[in-house]
Design a protein around this motif. Structure first.
Motif, PDB file in Angstrom:
ATOM      1  N   ASN A 490      40.523  52.822  35.354  1.00 24.70           N
ATOM      2  CA  ASN A 490      40.039  51.436  35.327  1.00 24.70           C
ATOM      3  C   ASN A 490      39.461  51.272  33.931  1.00 24.70           C
ATOM      4  OD1 ASN A 490      38.536  49.043  35.501  1.00 24.70           O
ATOM      5  ND2 ASN A 490      38.120  49.343  37.683  1.00 24.70           N
ATOM      6  N   LEU A 491      40.249  50.689  33.045  1.00 28.83           N
ATOM      7  CA  LEU A 491      39.947  50.815  31.617  1.00 28.83           C
ATOM      8  C   LEU A 491      38.707  50.063  31.170  1.00 28.83           C
ATOM      9  CD1 LEU A 491      43.521  50.815  30.040  1.00 28.83           C
ATOM     10  CD2 LEU A 491      42.096  52.734  30.757  1.00 28.83           C
ATOM     11  N   THR A 492      38.280  49.064  31.912  1.00 32.75           N
ATOM     12  CA  THR A 492      37.063  48.342  31.523  1.00 32.75           C
ATOM     13  C   THR A 492      36.002  48.334  32.603  1.00 32.75           C
ATOM     14  OG1 THR A 492      37.760  46.158  32.324  1.00 32.75           O
ATOM     15  CG2 THR A 492      38.462  46.789  30.109  1.00 32.75           C
ATOM     16  N   GLY A 493      36.339  48.728  33.822  1.00 33.66           N
ATOM     17  CA  GLY A 493      35.373  48.678  34.907  1.00 33.66           C
ATOM     18  C   GLY A 493      35.200  47.303  35.515  1.00 33.66           C
ATOM     19  N   VAL A 494      35.937  46.306  35.004  1.00 30.30           N
ATOM     20  CA  VAL A 494      35.830  44.948  35.541  1.00 30.30           C
ATOM     21  C   VAL A 494      36.494  44.905  36.913  1.00 30.30           C
ATOM     22  CG1 VAL A 494      36.509  42.538  35.227  1.00 30.30           C
ATOM     23  CG2 VAL A 494      35.763  43.900  33.262  1.00 30.30           C
ATOM     24  N   ARG A 495      35.813  44.284  37.879  1.00 35.04           N
ATOM     25  CA  ARG A 495      36.333  44.204  39.243  1.00 35.04           C
ATOM     26  C   ARG A 495      36.433  42.733  39.636  1.00 35.04           C
ATOM     27  NH1 ARG A 495      36.118  49.432  40.954  1.00 35.04           N
ATOM     28  NH2 ARG A 495      34.577  50.758  39.939  1.00 35.04           N
ATOM     29  N   TYR A 496      37.665  42.251  39.744  1.00 38.80           N
ATOM     30  CA  TYR A 496      37.883  40.860  40.114  1.00 38.80           C
ATOM     31  C   TYR A 496      37.977  40.755  41.633  1.00 38.80           C
ATOM     32  CZ  TYR A 496      39.768  41.029  35.317  1.00 38.80           C
ATOM     33  OH  TYR A 496      39.955  41.256  33.982  1.00 38.80           O
ATOM     34  N   GLY A 497      37.225  39.833  42.208  1.00 40.50           N
ATOM     35  CA  GLY A 497      37.383  39.548  43.618  1.00 40.50           C
ATOM     36  C   GLY A 497      38.553  38.614  43.855  1.00 40.50           C
ATOM     37  N   ALA A 498      38.992  38.528  45.109  1.00 38.25           N
ATOM     38  CA  ALA A 498      40.118  37.653  45.439  1.00 38.25           C
ATOM     39  C   ALA A 498      39.825  36.218  45.048  1.00 38.25           C
ATOM     40  CB  ALA A 498      40.419  37.753  46.937  1.00 38.25           C
ATOM     41  N   ASP A 499      38.560  35.807  45.192  1.00 36.22           N
ATOM     42  CA  ASP A 499      38.180  34.449  44.836  1.00 36.22           C
ATOM     43  C   ASP A 499      38.376  34.195  43.343  1.00 36.22           C
ATOM     44  OD1 ASP A 499      36.254  36.441  44.586  1.00 36.22           O
ATOM     45  OD2 ASP A 499      34.590  35.051  44.640  1.00 36.22           O
ATOM     46  N   GLU A 500      37.959  35.135  42.521  1.00 36.85           N
ATOM     47  CA  GLU A 500      38.080  34.962  41.072  1.00 36.85           C
ATOM     48  C   GLU A 500      39.540  34.978  40.633  1.00 36.85           C
ATOM     49  OE1 GLU A 500      36.358  36.841  36.866  1.00 36.85           O
ATOM     50  OE2 GLU A 500      35.844  37.764  38.797  1.00 36.85           O
ATOM     51  N   LEU A 501      40.343  35.853  41.229  1.00 37.12           N
ATOM     52  CA  LEU A 501      41.766  35.889  40.883  1.00 37.12           C
ATOM     53  C   LEU A 501      42.409  34.523  41.142  1.00 37.12           C
ATOM     54  CD1 LEU A 501      42.915  39.302  42.430  1.00 37.12           C
ATOM     55  CD2 LEU A 501      42.402  38.829  40.049  1.00 37.12           C
TER      56      LEU A 501
END
Length: 634
Positions: A490-501
């Protein structure tokens, strides 16, 4: 729930206070988690959460770097002051540090319908809205008018749906609602059974419609009855607390509710457990196979065999939903396998297990070796063993492994595992359901690797093929899950939720892709995910790139970025930028972009840059299926 040596709660709280006073919280993260996990009394858990939620303690724990920060919000229709500290205790014990924003008394409706000023500023990843029957009756003019109450019950779910619409517009992250219990003080005002039954029927229909709201994206609905049962507590506050503090819910229920919301948060962060580690003797079956023989084992039929078979049935159902099953037993392996595969009442066979350790080695070491074999972290494991000594040893030597505190009576084994909710997910995907098969196929790949001496020969025989899929309704949940659950690549550690996607795709501010990986042994499912944005100068930015550990070391990641570079060049982009943000688990990939010809990485943003003038050949042993060239930046 991880076991710890039994000690008085007062001693645990005193230890936390001493760590805080001495300024040693920053260096005692593991001890803090252990102490919090051992607290059982809701009053003690609230006190611990209040202690560690104070500003100085929060700062010290954050400085340790051992906790994942997450902003949360709590709204309620009655007093719910104990919930934020209880949430703090529940989540700190799991390595997550919450920052929970609250609003004034009974402001749940007003906050959202006025544009969510408090929540928008706080930016919660999850908002819990705890409702009681006052939320329904506040618009009832005559509580004895059954017609009015029934009509109000029919209208309430639509009001909640409108509230969720406003929440999506103003906040747009995960919302947690609950069914609304009907309190005795309201229900028992009707003296005739017919009217009381009519109102209760309308109330149950209302709650069924509230549960149906869970079909909406970004919405979880908890059953108050189920939460109360799991917590072993009645939901209602005492009459005295109703009058003195305007509490609708009791302390024990609020603790159970906070634990349940914590499970939702962990699922949202991709921190749900992946692997169930099972003992055999006196756990999956009654008796000791090495002493009693296969025929004497108690499985199925009368108690206690029925209880052991119930645990097997639960394990089987969990495996069908993506949980990996493993064996960790003090036994002779041949004898253990014979029992599993020949006893007629066994529901599980050796083919159901993705890893198997039946030997006389210490179980903490066996758990670690199975985690390495499966390429998962030991913190993704849940250990189930009837022996308190084995549980205690695991808790001491592998504190990151979750240890289920089984009751002495095997009748409660299955309930203890199921009710803990360690494996809860927000949404189950097709990849979840086939995870066990994928890991068994992985074992076949490893066997192939052992028979081939040349790495390239092995990779060519493996026959890996990748297919690019753009984000859409059919794969969106899995893409969100990959971003949420992947830790190592996980190259940046950013975690997108389904809502944000969904929101960013609709806005056109980012494009998201999944990558399906297949090979000679089967389909690995969507195993990679990528986020692309277009920067002001026209360059493409790989905002984040994640890849499941099960497809490491096959050059899949090289092929994916190679396709991105070619797509950007063909689209006329001046460059592609990539970013590596160090986390606790992705350090081994710090040189990933430089290895593919990217330069830089020294600036304030840490970006690497590829000017697209010289593109390396794609790995010859990775075929590209339909979808090549599908990468694009909005």
């Amino acid at each position: 729930m991880t076991t710890a040596p039994a000690r008085p709660a007062a001693g645990d709280l005193a230890e936390l206070r001493a760590l805080k006073r001495s300024g040693e919280l920053c260096g005692a993260a593991d001890r803090v988690r252990t102490v919090l996990g051992a607290l059982g009394d809701p009053v003690d858990r609230e006190a611990a959460g209040a202690l560690l939620g104070a500003r100085a303690a929060r700062t010290a724990l954050a400085a340790s770097g051992a906790f994942t920060p997450v902003p949360l919000a709590l709204l309620a229709s009655a007093t719910a002051d104990p919930v934020p500290p209880l949430l703090t205790t529940a989540l700190l014990a799991e390595g997550v540090q919450p920052d929970t924003a609250t609003t004034g008394f009974n402001q749940w409706r007003f906050e959202i319908l006025t544009g969510a000023p408090t929540l928008r500023e706080h930016g919660p990843a999850v908002t819990a809205c705890l409702l009681d029957d006052s939320a329904v009756f506040e618009k009832v003019t005559d509580p004895l008018d059954a017609d009015e109450v029934v009509a109000r019950c029919a209208a309430f779910p639509a009001e909640l749906a409108a509230w969720l619409d406003a929440y999506d517009r103003h906040v747009g992250t995960l919302a947690v609602l609950n069914t609304v219990p009907l309190g005795a003080a309201r229900r028992d005002r009707w003296v005739d059974y017919a009217t009381r039954a009519r109102v209760e029927a309308a109330w149950q229909r209302m709650n069924a419609a509230v549960l149906d709201l869970a079909e909406r994206p970004n919405t979880v609905v908890l059953s108050v009855d189920a939460v109360a049962e799991r917590g072993g507590a009645r939901w209602a506050a005492t009459d005295r607390m109703r009058h003195i503090a305007a509490h609708a819910y009791g302390q024990e229920f609020l603790d159970a509710y906070a634990r349940e919301v914590a499970r939702v948060v962990l699922a949202r962060l991709g921190r749900a457990k992946k692997c169930l580690v099972l003992d055999l003797d006196h756990t999956l079956w009654g008796g000791v196979v090495g002493d009693d023989g296969v025929g004497a084992l108690k499985i199925g039929g009368a108690f206690p065999g029925s209880a052991h078979r119930e645990l097997q049935s639960l394990a089987k159902d969990l495996s069908r939903q993506g949980v990996l099953l493993t064996v960790c037993s003090k036994n002779d392996e041949a004898v253990a396998r014979e029992a599993i595969d020949t006893h007629p009442e066994m529901l599980l066979r050796t083919g159901d297990f993705t890893a198997f350790r039946a030997n006389w080695d210490p179980k903490p070491g066996n758990a670690a070796s199975m985690a390495a074999e499966l390429n998962i972290g030991t913190d993704a494991m849940v250990f189930v063993d009837d022996n308190p000594a084995e549980r205690g040893l695991m808790a001491r030597q592998r504190p990151e492994v979750t240890v289920v505190d089984l009751p002495a009576d095997p009748a409660g084994y299955a309930s203890a595992v199921a009710s803990a909710g360690f494996f809860n997910q927000l949404r189950l995907t097709d990849e979840d359901r086939t995870r066990g098969e994928m890991y068994r196929a992985r074992a076949e790949r490893e066997r192939l690797r052992e028979t081939v001496t040349d790495v390239e020969d092995y990779l060519r025989e493996l026959g890996t093929e990748i297919t690019v899929e753009e984000y859409g309704p059919l794969n969106g949940a899995r893409i969100a899950q990959l971003f949420g659950k992947t830790n190592q690549f996980n190259l940046t550690g950013v975690r997108y939720g389904a809502d944000e996607l969904a929101r960013r795709v609709d806005e056109g501010t980012a494009a998201f892709f999944g990558v399906r990986v297949t090979d000679a042994f089967g389909d690995n499912g969507l195993a990679g995910a990528l986020a692309l944005v277009r920067e002001p100068d026209g360059a493409w930015l790989i905002e984040n790139f994640v890849l499941s550990c099960r497809v490491f070391s096959r050059s899949v990641e090289d092929a994916i970025v190679g396709l991105v570079l070619r797509a950007a060049r063909d689209a006329g982009a001046p460059a592609v930028r990539g970013r590596h943000v160090p986390t606790a688990k992705n350090g081994r990939f710090a040189d990933f972009y430089p290895s593919l010809g990217f330069a830089g990485g020294q600036g304030p943003d840490g970006d690497f840059r590829h000017d697209l003038t010289q593109l390396a050949e794609l790995p010859g042993w990775v075929r590209v299926g339909p979808g090549e060239g599908a990468f694009h930046a909005p």
